[in-house]
Design an enzyme around this catalytic site. Structure first.
Site, PDB file in Angstrom:
ATOM      1  N   MET A 230      40.922  39.617  47.314  1.00 32.37           N
ATOM      2  CA  MET A 230      41.145  41.038  47.239  1.00 32.37           C
ATOM      3  C   MET A 230      42.310  41.674  47.133  1.00 32.37           C
ATOM      4  SD  MET A 230      38.993  43.602  47.251  1.00 32.37           S
ATOM      5  CE  MET A 230      39.638  45.658  46.978  1.00 32.37           C
TER       6      MET A 230
ATOM      7  N   ASN B 277      43.771  44.498  47.725  1.00 30.69           N
ATOM      8  CA  ASN B 277      44.406  45.709  48.611  1.00 30.69           C
ATOM      9  C   ASN B 277      45.682  46.000  48.629  1.00 30.69           C
ATOM     10  OD1 ASN B 277      41.702  45.131  50.277  1.00 30.69           O
ATOM     11  ND2 ASN B 277      42.813  43.431  51.112  1.00 30.69           N
TER      12      ASN B 277
ATOM     13  N   HIS C 124      45.363  37.172  39.099  1.00 22.67           N
ATOM     14  CA  HIS C 124      44.593  38.449  39.035  1.00 22.67           C
ATOM     15  C   HIS C 124      44.630  39.514  40.175  1.00 22.67           C
ATOM     16  CE1 HIS C 124      40.152  39.734  38.067  1.00 22.67           C
ATOM     17  NE2 HIS C 124      40.461  40.166  39.378  1.00 22.67           N
ATOM     18  N   GLU C 125      44.773  38.955  41.141  1.00 20.26           N
ATOM     19  CA  GLU C 125      44.983  40.021  42.360  1.00 20.26           C
ATOM     20  C   GLU C 125      46.257  40.972  42.024  1.00 20.26           C
ATOM     21  OE1 GLU C 125      42.009  40.652  43.366  1.00 20.26           O
ATOM     22  OE2 GLU C 125      41.435  38.589  43.286  1.00 20.26           O
TER      23      GLU C 125
ATOM     24  N   HIS D 220      45.881  43.554  39.410  1.00 16.73           N
ATOM     25  CA  HIS D 220      45.203  44.586  39.706  1.00 16.73           C
ATOM     26  C   HIS D 220      46.224  45.784  40.284  1.00 16.73           C
ATOM     27  CE1 HIS D 220      40.954  43.985  39.549  1.00 16.73           C
ATOM     28  NE2 HIS D 220      41.162  42.821  40.197  1.00 16.73           N
TER      29      HIS D 220
ATOM     30  N   GLU E 117      37.981  45.059  36.587  1.00 14.48           N
ATOM     31  CA  GLU E 117      37.706  43.644  36.514  1.00 14.48           C
ATOM     32  C   GLU E 117      37.680  43.061  35.187  1.00 14.48           C
ATOM     33  OE1 GLU E 117      38.227  42.036  39.199  1.00 14.48           O
ATOM     34  OE2 GLU E 117      37.738  43.853  40.784  1.00 14.48           O
TER      35      GLU E 117
HETATM   36  N1  BES Z   1      38.114  42.913  43.643  1.00 17.66           N
HETATM   37  C1  BES Z   1      37.613  41.758  43.442  1.00 17.66           C
HETATM   38  C2  BES Z   1      37.320  41.125  44.904  1.00 17.66           C
HETATM   39  C3  BES Z   1      35.833  41.695  45.376  1.00 17.66           C
HETATM   40  C4  BES Z   1      34.797  41.487  44.672  1.00 17.66           C
HETATM   41  C5  BES Z   1      35.722  42.499  46.509  1.00 17.66           C
HETATM   42  C6  BES Z   1      33.672  42.029  44.978  1.00 17.66           C
HETATM   43  C7  BES Z   1      34.537  42.941  46.800  1.00 17.66           C
HETATM   44  C8  BES Z   1      33.468  42.875  46.305  1.00 17.66           C
HETATM   45  C9  BES Z   1      38.615  40.610  43.141  1.00 17.66           C
HETATM   46  O1  BES Z   1      39.745  41.462  42.304  1.00 17.66           O
HETATM   47  C10 BES Z   1      38.236  39.689  42.192  1.00 17.66           C
HETATM   48  O2  BES Z   1      37.826  40.058  41.355  1.00 17.66           O
HETATM   49  N2  BES Z   1      38.207  38.461  42.844  1.00 17.66           N
HETATM   50  C11 BES Z   1      37.442  37.476  42.170  1.00 17.66           C
HETATM   51  C12 BES Z   1      38.444  36.565  41.682  1.00 17.66           C
HETATM   52  C13 BES Z   1      38.974  36.717  40.372  1.00 17.66           C
HETATM   53  C14 BES Z   1      40.003  35.678  39.851  1.00 17.66           C
HETATM   54  C15 BES Z   1      38.044  36.757  39.320  1.00 17.66           C
HETATM   55  C16 BES Z   1      36.517  36.838  43.262  1.00 17.66           C
HETATM   56  O3  BES Z   1      36.579  37.156  44.337  1.00 17.66           O
HETATM   57  O4  BES Z   1      35.751  35.949  42.856  1.00 17.66           O
HETATM   58 ZN    ZN Z   2      39.218  41.565  40.199  1.00 16.69          ZN
END
Ligand code: BES
Ligand code: ZN
Length: 902
Positions: free
Chosen positions: A287, A289, A321-322, A325, A344
């Site tokens: 995440m 944050n 990725h994070e 963001h 996303e």
């Molecule tokens: N913002 C998301 C994490 C998230 C998703 C938090 C849904 C709460 C609910 C984060 O940026 C994300 O997309 N994470 C992916 C991995 C990414 C490399 C595609 C994940 O957590 O699977």
């Molecule tokens: Zn993401």
């Protein structure tokens, strides 16, 4: 006004006699968007963290939005909060002045500008849902996206309310020596009673979903990054003490990502510190944050003996990725959750590009398309089909999907193809310039790209509302007399029933293509009426009509057409061509993706024919063309080990099933097992030679040539082990014993599991004894058994569900066994006895009350139930009905089940 009125309590139990239908859920629609009636300028939070009850003091500077109704009440989101007090401008309100229900706090009369103070109590130690404030390994941490902040304090918990935060944490000094929150630490000190505090200030306005705090006993692996403009940024990776020697790869990945975003997009980091905390209990991967990423430990921790090459690559990708963001998501955020792909899809696109630049572009692209076809195409043809910008949802957490992410990324990729790299960059620059600090929509993004390039992207915008996988039909004719070659392209709506066939509007589809002469050389690409051929061996045709013909001149002999190079659009290609034409492309296409794809299509045809033979009880005979093609790949000196391994990995059973009206579960499995063995027999010589040539020559190194070498080495081992002869099994046993790294160890164990018998038991016992204290490695032990093709896998999985190390309390462990089984093991999960279904449904029911988000993901294993034979359909349907009828079923699981049952 609150955008997403949550549901008070789960629906009451259905009487036994009534049809087992879930109650109609509360649907949130995109078209109902209204701007917030209040804005929040500043937020001050004080957390008193305690073992029993923790207290949250919130001070919000609110003002009525210009244009909002003067009498509109203030409606704050809040769930599971025990309200202690509420005050406006210093005056405590009596109970008659406000109303609280399960999802909101409403204050009827408020001034236009005022300060609101609330005090609430929460119990993080009882929070098993892992959203809001919860505990993991005795430490406090948070997960607020999408709507978790309302489980911490009363707030306008929606992304278009952006505020500046100042946060103070107070906790016992011995148990929680480390106190972290977003931004910069501005104060810290001692408190009476062995407590201490820290205050953090985040100068950047942000939506509540980006709030984070961490308190615990953690160690820090620190580093530094100097930005292009010369600012020094401190980088900190925080982990539990025993993991401090597994952080270096994450730190290096972060530094690479920071540099890449400067070089590729001109984007610098904006705070003086960037922190990443690894936690063991996490619903998702990671995440973003602001300034304080919280990660599933799986995507941080790596050491050669505990993490595979794939793990190393995944960590680099997720860290990047994070980080990305910070610009695409945090500085410019989403107006509402329907716009999720704005951040996303775009950020996945950016992390793909980054991975391609860090490693092999071809391998990266192939892996992406494989993931898209396996998960997203399946989603697009099932009950959860939705546009990358959904029109409605019940539970937002259910819409973090392959469609929003992977197809969303493909849509951005098409924009890059249409605008070119320079044009795409111009568009991104304008997007950041226009919208920095704002909460915006997908239309705003598209407008910036269009305006920066003077292009009309109106028609392209339909990709944001289109549902299902479109079909690209190609037909060709060649006239040797005139040297004219005609390529007719046609777009058709998705094949899947119910995806809105009639209404499908015409899309703008970029089709990258080339022509190959019979000798494999690339032909010049000149269309009728053009003065000269276009430069290069690939050109991008733009399909905007229902059908268009492209007439090439100067084509003397019938060419092989290479279509959708680099997979230039997320479509299903319908182009009937001969096996020989595929073989030509496979051997000579200059585009590595197209070469791989031609090989996959060839293999798919062979496998589907064999599946029919198996079902009809005919003898199975291997197609020599496939053997020859695979032999050529093995011998091709131009291909690296990773590309060879990808080319020789047959399409998986799930992808094959997508090409059947009714999935032939057993037939596909038999056909695939047969082809693996037949190839191994036919190519034994070269495979053995390759296995020994690629043996490790020194200690483990995580470099591209070494990764390529290991991939090929382990591919060869996999084929050889399928022969099951003593010599081959001995190779796997020896590799398992000697491996100095997890890639080689895991692959060897996977082979031993397929072989079965005493070598499997010995291998599993040894692996378990060695790694039982290491949760992330033990997860691999569960997964390897859950995805196995060995005949007794179902029995195994049923037994593992009662293993003392199995628990539903940890999402990684749950996924390691159950999601791996239900979503990746088509043959055994769909065992005709229905016991696989029974197990999964039992676990969904057991988990749902504790962690509905993970339960909802698990239950999606039933989504494609209509694609199976009537016996399996009935068995899955019965399980879905049983789950639907469960008293108190969560909104998350209910939404998935209800859609599946429609
Ligand atoms: N913002 C998301 C994490 C998230 C998703 C938090 C849904 C709460 C609910 C984060 O940026 C994300 O997309 N994470 C992916 C991995 C990414 C490399 C595609 C994940 O957590 O699977
Ligand atoms: Zn993401």
């Amino acid at each position: 006004m609150s955008e997403a009125p949550g549901q008070a309590a789960a629906s009451p139990s259905t009487p036994a006699s009534a049809p087992q239908r879930p109650a109609p859920p509360q649907v949130i629609r995109r078209e109902d968007y209204c701007p917030p009636a209040f804005g929040i300028d500043r937020v001050e939070l004080r957390f008193e963290l305690d073992e029993d009850v923790s207290t949250v003091h919130a001070t919000l500077a609110l003002r009525r939005a210009p244009g909002a109704a003067a009498a509109a009440p203030l409606v704050l989101d809040g769930e599971g909060l025990v309200l202690r007090s509420v005050a406006i401008d210093g005056r405590t309100l009596g109970p008659e002045a406000y109303a609280q229900d399960a999802a909101t706090l409403t204050i009827a009369a408020v001034p236009d500008v005022f300060e609101l103070r609330t005090v609430v109590e929460i119990r993080p130690q009882d929070n098993t849902e892992l959203t809001g404030l919860y505990r993991s390994s005795g430490n406090y941490c948070t997960q607020c996206e999408a709507e978790g902040f309302r489980r911490i304090t009363f707030f306008l918990d929606r992304p278009d309310v952006m505020a500046r935060y100042r946060v103070t944490l107070a906790a016992d000094r011995t148990r929680y020596p480390v106190l972290l929150a977003n931004g910069n630490r501005v104060a810290a000190g001692e408190l009476p009673g062995g407590r201490h505090f820290a205050t953090w200030d985040d100068p950047f306005p942000k939506p509540s979903y980006l709030f984070a705090l961490v308190a615990g006993d953690l160690r820090c692996h620190a580093g530094e990054f100097t930005t292009a403009s010369g600012r020094r940024v401190r980088l900190e990776i925080w982990v539990e003490p025993e993991n401090i020697d597994r952080c270096e790869h994450a730190l290096r990945s972060l530094q690479r990502a920071m540099l890449w975003d400067e070089q590729r997009f001109g984007r610098e980091y904006d705070l003086d510190i960037y922190m990443i905390v690894a936690v063991s209990d996490f619903n998702m991967g990671a995440m973003e944050n602001k300034g304080l990423n919280i990660f599933n430990a799986k995507y941080v921790l790596a050491r050669p003996d505990t993490a595979t090459d794939d793990d190393y690559e995944a960590i680099e990708k997720v860290i990047a990725h994070e980080y990305f963001h910070n610009w695409t998501g945090n500085r410019v955020t989403c107006r509402d959750w329907f716009q999720l792909t704005l951040k996303e899809g775009l950020t996945v696109f950016r992390d793909h590009w980054f991975s391609a630049d860090m490693g092999s572009p071809a391998v990266t692209r192939i892996a992406e398309v494989l993931a898209l076809r396996t998960a997203q195409f399946a989603e697009d043809s099932g009950p959860m089909a939705h546009p990358i910008r959904p029109e409605s949802y019940v539970e937002m957490n259910n819409f973090y999907t392959a469609t929003v992410y992977e197809k969303g990324s493909e849509v951005i990729g098409m924009l890059r193809t249409l605008l070119g790299d320079a044009g795409f960059r111009r568009g991104m620059d304008l997007y950041f310039e226009r919208h920095d600090g704002q909460a915006v929509t997908c239309d705003d993004f598209r407008a910036a790209l269009a305006d920066a390039n003077g292009r009309d992207l109106e028609q392209f915008g339909r990709w944001y509302s289109q549902v299902g996988t479109p079909v690209l039909r190609a037909r060709t004719t060649h006239d040797p007399a005139t040297g004219r070659f005609t390529l007719r392209l046609e777009q058709a709506p998705p094949l899947a029933a119910g995806a809105g066939r009639e209404a499908a509007p015409l899309l703008h589809i970029p089709v990258a293509m080339g022509l190959l002469a019979p000798d494999g050389s690339s032909l010049p690409l000149q269309l009728v009426g053009e003065a000269a051929a276009s430069p290069g061996e690939t050109r991008v045709l733009e399909l905007r009509e229902q059908a268009q013909s492209f007439e090439f001149v100067g084509v003397q002999e019938a060419p092989a057409v290479s279509l959708l190079r680099g997979f230039s659009a997320p479509v299903e290609l319908d182009y009937p061509r001969s096996d020989d034409e595929l073989a030509r492309l496979m051997g000579a296409d200059p585009d590595a993706f197209a070469r791989w794809d031609a090989g996959q299509e060839l293999a798919r045809r062979v496998l589907l024919r064999l599946c029919d033979d198996a079902v009809a009880g005919r003898e199975l005979v291997i197609d020599e063309r496939l053997v020859t093609a695979c032999g050529r790949v093995l011998a091709d000196p131009r291909l690296d080990g990773s590309l060879k391994a990808l080319a020789l990995t047959l399409p998986n059973e799930r992808i094959l099933g997508q090409h059947q009206t009714i999935v032939a579960v057993e037939g596909l499995h038999r056909a695939r097992q047969f082809v693996v063995r037949a190839l191994a027999e036919a190519l034994q010589g070269p495979l053995r030679a390759i296995y020994s040539e690629t043996a490790p020559r020194g200690p483990y190194a995580i470099t591209q040539p070494e990764i390529d070498r290991r991939r090929l080495h382990n591919l060869a081992l996999g084929y050889l082990a399928a022969l099951g002869d003593d010599a081959s099994v001995a190779l796997a046993v020896a590799q398992f014993k000697d491996a100095d790294n997890m890639s080689d160890s895991q692959e060897a164990l996977a082979c031993l599991i397929e072989v079965g018998g005493p070598v499997r038991e010995a291998g599993l016992a040894e692996f378990h004894a060695r790694w039982r204290g290491d949760a992330l490695v033990l997860d691999k032990w569960f997964t390897l058994q859950a995805v196995s093709g060995h005949p007794d896998t179902l029995e195994r999985v049923l037994a593992l569900a009662h293993h003392p190390d199995f628990t539903l309390a940890n999402p990684n462990r749950t996924r390691a066994l159950l999601a791996s089984f239900g979503l990746r093991n088509q043959f055994h999960f769909h065992d005709a006895s229905g016991r696989g279904y029974q197990l999964l449904a039992d676990k969904v029911c057991e988990l749902d009350p504790h962690n509905p988000h993970v339960a909802a993901r698990l239950v999606s294993a039933f989504n494609n139930w209509r694609r199976f034979d009537s016996g399996r359909q009935a068995a899955m349907h019965a399980q879905l009905q049983r789950i639907a009828g469960l008293p108190g079923l969560s909104r998350s699981t209910q939404e998935i089940v209800a859609r599946a049952l429609v």
